[in-house]
Design an enzyme around this catalytic site. Structure first.
Site, mmCIF file in Angstrom:
data_model
loop_
_atom_site.group_PDB
_atom_site.id
_atom_site.type_symbol
_atom_site.label_atom_id
_atom_site.label_comp_id
_atom_site.label_asym_id
_atom_site.label_seq_id
_atom_site.Cartn_x
_atom_site.Cartn_y
_atom_site.Cartn_z
ATOM 1 N N VAL A 56 -2.554 -8.013 -1.527
ATOM 2 C CA VAL A 56 -2.139 -8.193 -0.422
ATOM 3 C C VAL A 56 -2.759 -9.435 -0.194
ATOM 4 O O VAL A 56 -2.554 -10.812 0.760
ATOM 5 C CB VAL A 56 -1.375 -7.808 1.061
ATOM 6 C CG1 VAL A 56 -0.445 -6.330 0.631
ATOM 7 C CG2 VAL A 56 -3.372 -6.700 1.721
ATOM 8 N N ARG A 88 -0.131 5.324 -2.001
ATOM 9 C CA ARG A 88 -1.124 6.743 -0.639
ATOM 10 C C ARG A 88 -0.795 6.762 0.350
ATOM 11 O O ARG A 88 -0.549 5.701 1.079
ATOM 12 C CB ARG A 88 -3.063 6.621 -1.648
ATOM 13 C CG ARG A 88 -2.714 6.917 -3.110
ATOM 14 C CD ARG A 88 -4.589 6.405 -3.041
ATOM 15 N NE ARG A 88 -4.834 5.755 -2.604
ATOM 16 C CZ ARG A 88 -6.093 5.275 -2.221
ATOM 17 N NH1 ARG A 88 -6.000 5.625 -1.189
ATOM 18 N NH2 ARG A 88 -6.529 3.575 -1.903
ATOM 19 N N TYR A 139 -12.748 -3.968 11.806
ATOM 20 C CA TYR A 139 -11.265 -3.242 11.321
ATOM 21 C C TYR A 139 -10.737 -2.943 12.598
ATOM 22 O O TYR A 139 -9.355 -3.991 12.439
ATOM 23 C CB TYR A 139 -11.544 -1.880 11.375
ATOM 24 C CG TYR A 139 -10.114 -1.042 10.569
ATOM 25 C CD1 TYR A 139 -8.883 -0.686 9.643
ATOM 26 C CD2 TYR A 139 -10.141 -0.007 12.009
ATOM 27 C CE1 TYR A 139 -8.481 0.081 9.638
ATOM 28 C CE2 TYR A 139 -8.485 1.371 11.368
ATOM 29 C CZ TYR A 139 -8.370 1.054 10.316
ATOM 30 O OH TYR A 139 -6.589 1.951 10.645
ATOM 31 N N ALA A 140 -10.817 -2.792 14.145
ATOM 32 C CA ALA A 140 -10.204 -3.067 15.401
ATOM 33 C C ALA A 140 -9.895 -4.612 14.864
ATOM 34 O O ALA A 140 -8.560 -4.731 15.632
ATOM 35 C CB ALA A 140 -11.351 -2.774 16.286
ATOM 36 N N ALA A 141 -10.932 -5.584 15.205
ATOM 37 C CA ALA A 141 -10.660 -7.476 15.136
ATOM 38 C C ALA A 141 -9.134 -7.505 14.741
ATOM 39 O O ALA A 141 -7.849 -7.881 15.390
ATOM 40 C CB ALA A 141 -11.311 -7.989 14.584
ATOM 41 N N ALA A 142 -9.041 -6.986 13.517
ATOM 42 C CA ALA A 142 -7.935 -7.372 12.426
ATOM 43 C C ALA A 142 -6.650 -6.306 12.690
ATOM 44 O O ALA A 142 -5.671 -7.288 12.938
ATOM 45 C CB ALA A 142 -8.326 -6.582 10.568
ATOM 46 N N LYS A 143 -6.773 -5.704 13.356
ATOM 47 C CA LYS A 143 -5.339 -4.335 14.185
ATOM 48 C C LYS A 143 -5.207 -5.101 15.368
ATOM 49 O O LYS A 143 -3.888 -5.081 15.426
ATOM 50 C CB LYS A 143 -5.655 -3.051 14.157
ATOM 51 C CG LYS A 143 -5.930 -1.915 12.501
ATOM 52 C CD LYS A 143 -5.105 -2.265 11.871
ATOM 53 C CE LYS A 143 -4.785 -1.465 10.184
ATOM 54 N NZ LYS A 143 -4.056 -1.522 9.387
ATOM 55 N N ASN A 172 1.539 -2.241 5.445
ATOM 56 C CA ASN A 172 0.998 -1.101 5.401
ATOM 57 C C ASN A 172 -0.419 -1.263 4.557
ATOM 58 O O ASN A 172 -1.519 -0.567 5.363
ATOM 59 C CB ASN A 172 1.794 -0.223 5.132
ATOM 60 C CG ASN A 172 0.663 1.205 4.927
ATOM 61 O OD1 ASN A 172 1.278 2.524 5.707
ATOM 62 N ND2 ASN A 172 0.365 1.594 3.480
ATOM 63 N N GLY A 225 0.786 -0.987 -0.228
ATOM 64 C CA GLY A 225 -0.150 0.100 0.209
ATOM 65 C C GLY A 225 0.962 1.191 0.077
ATOM 66 O O GLY A 225 0.932 2.172 0.853
ATOM 67 N N SER A 279 -3.702 0.686 14.569
ATOM 68 C CA SER A 279 -4.365 1.381 14.535
ATOM 69 C C SER A 279 -4.204 1.721 16.389
ATOM 70 O O SER A 279 -4.524 0.527 16.940
ATOM 71 C CB SER A 279 -5.264 0.991 13.923
ATOM 72 O OG SER A 279 -6.480 2.629 14.428
HETATM 73 N N1 LIG Z 1 -5.191 7.543 8.231
HETATM 74 C C1 LIG Z 1 -5.287 7.457 9.812
HETATM 75 O O1 LIG Z 1 -5.838 7.959 10.547
HETATM 76 C C2 LIG Z 1 -5.073 5.163 9.690
HETATM 77 C C3 LIG Z 1 -4.626 5.465 11.532
HETATM 78 C C4 LIG Z 1 -5.047 4.350 11.776
HETATM 79 C C5 LIG Z 1 -3.930 3.577 10.848
HETATM 80 N N2 LIG Z 1 -4.172 3.436 9.460
HETATM 81 C C6 LIG Z 1 -4.020 2.227 8.984
HETATM 82 O O2 LIG Z 1 -2.273 2.672 8.112
HETATM 83 C C7 LIG Z 1 -2.211 2.414 7.050
HETATM 84 C C8 LIG Z 1 -3.035 3.197 5.571
HETATM 85 O O3 LIG Z 1 -3.543 3.773 5.942
HETATM 86 P P1 LIG Z 1 -3.911 5.166 4.787
HETATM 87 O O4 LIG Z 1 -4.461 6.278 5.736
HETATM 88 O O5 LIG Z 1 -2.929 5.491 4.426
HETATM 89 O O6 LIG Z 1 -5.187 4.651 3.818
HETATM 90 P P2 LIG Z 1 -4.740 4.820 2.300
HETATM 91 O O7 LIG Z 1 -5.176 6.377 1.980
HETATM 92 O O8 LIG Z 1 -6.302 4.559 2.451
HETATM 93 O O9 LIG Z 1 -4.298 4.369 1.878
HETATM 94 C C9 LIG Z 1 -4.296 2.620 1.591
HETATM 95 C C10 LIG Z 1 -2.852 2.232 0.947
HETATM 96 O O10 LIG Z 1 -3.294 0.888 0.584
HETATM 97 C C11 LIG Z 1 -3.567 0.753 -0.432
HETATM 98 N N3 LIG Z 1 -4.165 -1.227 -0.484
HETATM 99 C C12 LIG Z 1 -5.082 -1.370 -0.061
HETATM 100 N N4 LIG Z 1 -5.525 -2.761 -0.305
HETATM 101 C C13 LIG Z 1 -4.798 -2.450 -0.770
HETATM 102 C C14 LIG Z 1 -5.227 -4.446 -0.521
HETATM 103 N N5 LIG Z 1 -5.813 -5.208 -1.202
HETATM 104 N N6 LIG Z 1 -3.124 -5.217 -1.622
HETATM 105 C C15 LIG Z 1 -2.624 -3.615 -1.788
HETATM 106 N N7 LIG Z 1 -2.773 -2.295 -0.926
HETATM 107 C C16 LIG Z 1 -3.836 -2.156 -0.814
HETATM 108 C C17 LIG Z 1 -4.141 1.201 -1.054
HETATM 109 O O11 LIG Z 1 -3.567 0.728 -2.506
HETATM 110 P P3 LIG Z 1 -4.097 1.139 -3.997
HETATM 111 O O12 LIG Z 1 -4.257 2.956 -4.165
HETATM 112 O O13 LIG Z 1 -2.862 0.875 -5.259
HETATM 113 O O14 LIG Z 1 -5.825 0.720 -3.846
HETATM 114 C C18 LIG Z 1 -3.668 2.396 -0.753
HETATM 115 O O15 LIG Z 1 -1.871 2.537 -1.097
HETATM 116 C C19 LIG Z 1 -3.773 1.127 6.506
HETATM 117 O O16 LIG Z 1 -3.001 -0.265 7.457
HETATM 118 C C20 LIG Z 1 -4.460 1.759 7.816
HETATM 119 O O17 LIG Z 1 -5.623 1.129 7.963
HETATM 120 C C21 LIG Z 1 -4.644 4.428 9.252
#
Ligand SMILES: NC(=O)c1ccc[n+]([C@@H]2O[C@H](COP(=O)([O-])OP(=O)(O)OC[C@H]3O[C@@H](n4cnc5c(N)ncnc54)[C@H](OP(=O)(O)O)[C@@H]3O)[C@@H](O)[C@H]2O)c1
Length: 250
Positions: free
Chosen positions: A66, A17, A157-161, A92, A14, A144
């Site tokens: 993934v 973005r 989501y919480a269960a996975a994290k 990620n 991931g 998370s």
């Molecule tokens: N933002 C927050 O506040 C926050 C807080 C806690 C934890 N997190 C965690 O941090 C991580 C990144 O979050 P983010 O906020 O940056 O999310 P995001 O902006 O929505 O970006 C998600 C990224 O994951 C990729 N992705 C989604 N499904 C995928 C798959 N099946 N296989 C491979 N790549 C995949 C997307 O790629 P494509 O666009 O190419 O599909 C994208 O690059 C996640 O695990 C999220 O749970 C985020």
């Protein structure tokens, strides 16, 4: 100052973005060759690689979902053929499918668990043997704050994290003698596409609970990942590092 990841090979799932893209840029700035994984945003992933190369770093794109075990094994197998090992794996990639449990469809449960938890199993297993052989490795899962404190509407989501923390603590014990550390970086609320969709009212409520008084940036999460990936963090394993502005103090 010497760069912390000179000569290392990193894979960031991931990476196209949000937090993942900042992690790619940060690891590349520290000298790693970074494989930027993406699922469905090739242009965004290419833009990340362009920034890396524009700053004097290097890397490559790697497309796979993934949750697709066969695709993961093929893509990461190709990396291992080319590079011998992956030194740093950052799991990620993550998605949300938020709704109250009473209304949650089985497919919302399954998809979130498949990407956020099974995806980590798939990617980790694909590189683990090579890492063990190399006797050096860093596996960093992006968890998370929600995995530790829960959140209404995010049971899947919480269960996975929360699962990622159990996974890391168990694997840390298995592979510590091989020079591999396994940790979780658990962000709080970070400004990305994932949180952009939250209604303003929810955002305001959340901000009121964050002592630092603002949402975090992807770069602030990437800095924690970069530290855990470095030699300086060699005695830290099985740990959950919270990057949440004080939202949850553990
Ligand atoms: N933002 C927050 O506040 C926050 C807080 C806690 C934890 N997190 C965690 O941090 C991580 C990144 O979050 P983010 O906020 O940056 O999310 P995001 O902006 O929505 O970006 C998600 C990224 O994951 C990729 N992705 C989604 N499904 C995928 C798959 N099946 N296989 C491979 N790549 C995949 C997307 O790629 P494509 O666009 O190419 O599909 C994208 O690059 C996640 O695990 C999220 O749970 C985020």
């Amino acid at each position: 100052m010497a760069r912390r990841l000179e000569g290392k090979v990193a894979v960031v799932t991931g990476g196209s973005r949000g937090i993942g893209s900042a992690i790619c840029r940060e690891l590349a700035a520290e000298g790693a060759f970074v494989y930027v994984n993406y699922a469905s945003s090739p242009d965004a992933a290419q833009a990340v690689l362009d920034v890396i190369r524009g700053s004097g770093g290097d890397g490559a794109l790697l497309q796979f979902d993934v949750s697709d075990r066969e695709a993961v094994s093929k893509a990461l197998g190709g990396v291992l053929d080319e590079r011998g090992t992956v030194h740093v794996l950052v799991n990620n990639a993550g998605i949300t499918r938020d709704t109250l449990l009473a209304r949650m469809k089985e497919e919302d449960w399954d998809r979130v668990l498949d990407v956020n938890l099974k995806g980590v199993f798939n990617c980790t297993q694909a590189v683990l043997r090579a890492m063990m052989k190399a006797r050096w490795g860093r596996i960093i899962n992006i968890g998370s704050v929600v995995g530790a404190m829960g959140n209404a509407g995010q049971a899947n989501y919480a269960a996975a994290k929360a699962g990622l923390a159990g996974f890391a603590k168990s694997l840390a014990r298995e592979v510590a003698p091989r020079g591999i550390t396994v940790n979780v970086v658990a962000p709080g609320f970070i400004e990305t596409d994932m949180t952009k969709v939250l209604p303003d009212k929810i955002k305001e409520q959340l901000l009121g609970q964050i002592p630092v008084g603002r949402m975090g940036t992807a770069e602030e999460v990437a800095a924690a990942v970069s530290f855990l990936a470095s030699d300086s963090a060699s005695y830290i394993t099985g740990h959950v590092l919270h990057v949440n502005g004080g939202l949850l103090c553990e």
